[in-house]
Write a protein that holds these residues in place. Structure first.
Motif, PDB file in Angstrom:
ATOM      1  N   VAL A 145       0.866  -1.176   0.000  1.00 62.17           N
ATOM      2  CA  VAL A 145       0.000   0.000   0.000  1.00 62.17           C
ATOM      3  C   VAL A 145       0.904   1.228   0.000  1.00 62.17           C
ATOM      4  O   VAL A 145       1.664   1.448   0.940  1.00 62.17           O
ATOM      5  N   ILE A 146       0.842   2.045  -1.064  1.00 64.87           N
ATOM      6  CA  ILE A 146       1.708   3.208  -1.225  1.00 64.87           C
ATOM      7  C   ILE A 146       0.892   4.460  -0.928  1.00 64.87           C
ATOM      8  O   ILE A 146      -0.122   4.726  -1.593  1.00 64.87           O
ATOM      9  N   VAL A 147       1.318   5.235   0.091  1.00 63.00           N
ATOM     10  CA  VAL A 147       0.605   6.444   0.493  1.00 63.00           C
ATOM     11  C   VAL A 147       1.465   7.666   0.159  1.00 63.00           C
ATOM     12  O   VAL A 147       2.687   7.558   0.020  1.00 63.00           O
ATOM     13  N   PHE A 161      -1.621 -15.443  10.660  1.00 61.57           N
ATOM     14  CA  PHE A 161      -0.552 -16.226  10.045  1.00 61.57           C
ATOM     15  C   PHE A 161       0.166 -15.408   8.971  1.00 61.57           C
ATOM     16  O   PHE A 161       0.370 -15.861   7.849  1.00 61.57           O
ATOM     17  N   GLY A 162       0.547 -14.195   9.323  1.00 57.16           N
ATOM     18  CA  GLY A 162       1.246 -13.313   8.402  1.00 57.16           C
ATOM     19  C   GLY A 162       1.732 -12.078   9.139  1.00 57.16           C
ATOM     20  O   GLY A 162       1.872 -12.090  10.360  1.00 57.16           O
ATOM     21  N   SER A 163       2.003 -11.000   8.414  1.00 53.72           N
ATOM     22  CA  SER A 163       2.557  -9.805   9.042  1.00 53.72           C
ATOM     23  C   SER A 163       2.085  -8.555   8.325  1.00 53.72           C
ATOM     24  O   SER A 163       1.765  -8.578   7.139  1.00 53.72           O
ATOM     25  N   THR A 164       2.038  -7.446   9.092  1.00 57.73           N
ATOM     26  CA  THR A 164       1.783  -6.115   8.541  1.00 57.73           C
ATOM     27  C   THR A 164       2.976  -5.236   8.875  1.00 57.73           C
ATOM     28  O   THR A 164       3.309  -5.064  10.051  1.00 57.73           O
ATOM     29  N   ASN A 165       3.648  -4.707   7.854  1.00 64.94           N
ATOM     30  CA  ASN A 165       4.832  -3.875   8.048  1.00 64.94           C
ATOM     31  C   ASN A 165       4.493  -2.428   7.718  1.00 64.94           C
ATOM     32  O   ASN A 165       4.050  -2.123   6.615  1.00 64.94           O
ATOM     33  N   CYS A 166       4.717  -1.554   8.702  1.00 67.12           N
ATOM     34  CA  CYS A 166       4.442  -0.129   8.511  1.00 67.12           C
ATOM     35  C   CYS A 166       5.456   0.642   9.338  1.00 67.12           C
ATOM     36  O   CYS A 166       5.193   0.992  10.494  1.00 67.12           O
ATOM     37  N   ASN A 167       6.626   0.884   8.780  1.00 72.08           N
ATOM     38  CA  ASN A 167       7.697   1.546   9.522  1.00 72.08           C
ATOM     39  C   ASN A 167       7.639   3.054   9.342  1.00 72.08           C
ATOM     40  O   ASN A 167       7.147   3.790  10.192  1.00 72.08           O
ATOM     41  N   GLU A 168       8.147   3.541   8.234  1.00 73.27           N
ATOM     42  CA  GLU A 168       8.196   4.983   8.001  1.00 73.27           C
ATOM     43  C   GLU A 168       6.815   5.594   7.855  1.00 73.27           C
ATOM     44  O   GLU A 168       6.558   6.701   8.340  1.00 73.27           O
ATOM     45  N   ALA A 169       5.902   4.897   7.199  1.00 71.76           N
ATOM     46  CA  ALA A 169       4.584   5.466   6.923  1.00 71.76           C
ATOM     47  C   ALA A 169       3.750   5.669   8.182  1.00 71.76           C
ATOM     48  O   ALA A 169       2.822   6.480   8.182  1.00 71.76           O
ATOM     49  N   ARG A 194       5.424   4.970   2.375  1.00 72.69           N
ATOM     50  CA  ARG A 194       5.287   6.272   1.727  1.00 72.69           C
ATOM     51  C   ARG A 194       5.878   6.195   0.319  1.00 72.69           C
ATOM     52  O   ARG A 194       6.720   5.355   0.032  1.00 72.69           O
ATOM     53  N   GLN A 195       5.437   7.126  -0.559  1.00 67.13           N
ATOM     54  CA  GLN A 195       5.875   7.105  -1.947  1.00 67.13           C
ATOM     55  C   GLN A 195       7.390   7.207  -2.063  1.00 67.13           C
ATOM     56  O   GLN A 195       8.024   6.484  -2.837  1.00 67.13           O
ATOM     57  N   SER A 196       8.014   8.103  -1.275  1.00 65.22           N
ATOM     58  CA  SER A 196       9.469   8.262  -1.344  1.00 65.22           C
ATOM     59  C   SER A 196      10.184   6.997  -0.877  1.00 65.22           C
ATOM     60  O   SER A 196      11.225   6.615  -1.439  1.00 65.22           O
ATOM     61  N   GLU A 197       9.641   6.325   0.138  1.00 64.48           N
ATOM     62  CA  GLU A 197      10.232   5.078   0.616  1.00 64.48           C
ATOM     63  C   GLU A 197      10.148   4.003  -0.467  1.00 64.48           C
ATOM     64  O   GLU A 197      11.111   3.254  -0.695  1.00 64.48           O
ATOM     65  N   PHE A 198       9.013   3.930  -1.144  1.00 62.95           N
ATOM     66  CA  PHE A 198       8.840   2.965  -2.226  1.00 62.95           C
ATOM     67  C   PHE A 198       9.788   3.261  -3.382  1.00 62.95           C
ATOM     68  O   PHE A 198      10.384   2.344  -3.969  1.00 62.95           O
ATOM     69  N   ASP A 199       9.965   4.559  -3.706  1.00 59.73           N
ATOM     70  CA  ASP A 199      10.866   4.933  -4.799  1.00 59.73           C
ATOM     71  C   ASP A 199      12.310   4.565  -4.458  1.00 59.73           C
ATOM     72  O   ASP A 199      13.053   4.096  -5.335  1.00 59.73           O
ATOM     73  N   ARG A 200      12.720   4.775  -3.198  1.00 51.96           N
ATOM     74  CA  ARG A 200      14.082   4.414  -2.809  1.00 51.96           C
ATOM     75  C   ARG A 200      14.302   2.910  -2.949  1.00 51.96           C
ATOM     76  O   ARG A 200      15.348   2.461  -3.432  1.00 51.96           O
TER      77      ARG A 200
END
Length: 224
Positions: A145-147, A161-169, A194-200
């Motif tokens: 999910v890109i915000v 039985f899984g994970s949700t990762n949300c660090n910078e966002a 976040r969009q910048s995190e995804f771009d990096r």
């Protein structure tokens, strides 16, 4: 000649252990985001130990855990209660029913997600600049999910039985508007970025792919 015996099947405990190793490798920079998404999907779809082992062959072994000292909490000669087996079976039945009920509930939530769902695969959902709430779902796969960069995410939902990762966002700060992201799913991973995190991450993935391509070209030239 007799055929070899069938390989023993694995369960969710083994899948969770391997997924945890993959998440650590992602955090340490050993795996790219794309590589983690691919391996996490294969991890939760694996049925045998050999399928799991193949996902961590190129990763270092985790450090040994600290030894723990078990404390005696009951008298050593305390007799077992006559109905302990019956109680254990009853508890096991309740747990199984709860897991099945939870899986049905999550499956309904995934299929009814308004903003996108990933089933047996990977998908990227882009959040609009004017959205205040997002509903996504995932089953046996990975979902990103890109915000926008001016957003602070408030995550919710259930991933079993899984994970949700949300660090910078998920970090808060001044001038950041809040967006609620409800992510429901099972047997996979949800990454909120976040969009910048995804771009990096995309640049890092592209550079690594280019380096691998250059290395393979060098090897082919040496063979010639």
């Amino acid at each position: 000649m007799e055929p070899p015996p069938p390989e023993m099947r694995i369960g969710d405990r083994e899948r969770r252990e391997v997924d945890a190793r993959l998440q650590e490798a992602l955090a340490d920079g050993m795996l790219t985001l794309a590589e983690y998404d691919e391996r996490a999907a294969l991890c939760w779809a694996a049925r045998t130990r050999s399928e799991l082992n193949a996902l961590t062959l190129d990763l270092p072994e985790p450090p040994p855990s600290e030894p723990t000292v078990a404390l005696e909490t009951a008298a050593p000669d305390a007799p077992a209660t006559p109905d302990s087996g019956l109680v254990g079976r009853a508890i096991g039945g309740l747990v199984t029913a709860a897991v099945i009920g939870g899986g049905i509930f999550v499956g309904i939530q995934v299929l009814s997600a308004d903003d996108g769902a990933s089933v047996f695969g990977s998908r990227t959902v882009n959040v609009g600049s004017d959205q205040q709430r997002v509903e996504v779902g995932m089953m046996f796969g990975s979902l990103r999910v890109i915000v926008p960069d001016d957003v602070s995410v408030r995550p919710s939902g259930t991933v079993i039985f899984g994970s949700t990762n949300c660090n910078e966002a998920c970090r808060t700060g001044p001038y950041l508007r809040e967006v609620a992201v409800e992510a429901d799913g099972a047997f996979g991973s949800v990454s909120i970025m976040r969009q910048s995190e995804f771009d990096r991450a995309a640049v890092i993935d592209r550079d690594r792919d280019r380096n691998r391509h250059d290395d393979s070209d060098d090897d082919s030239d040496d063979d010639d």
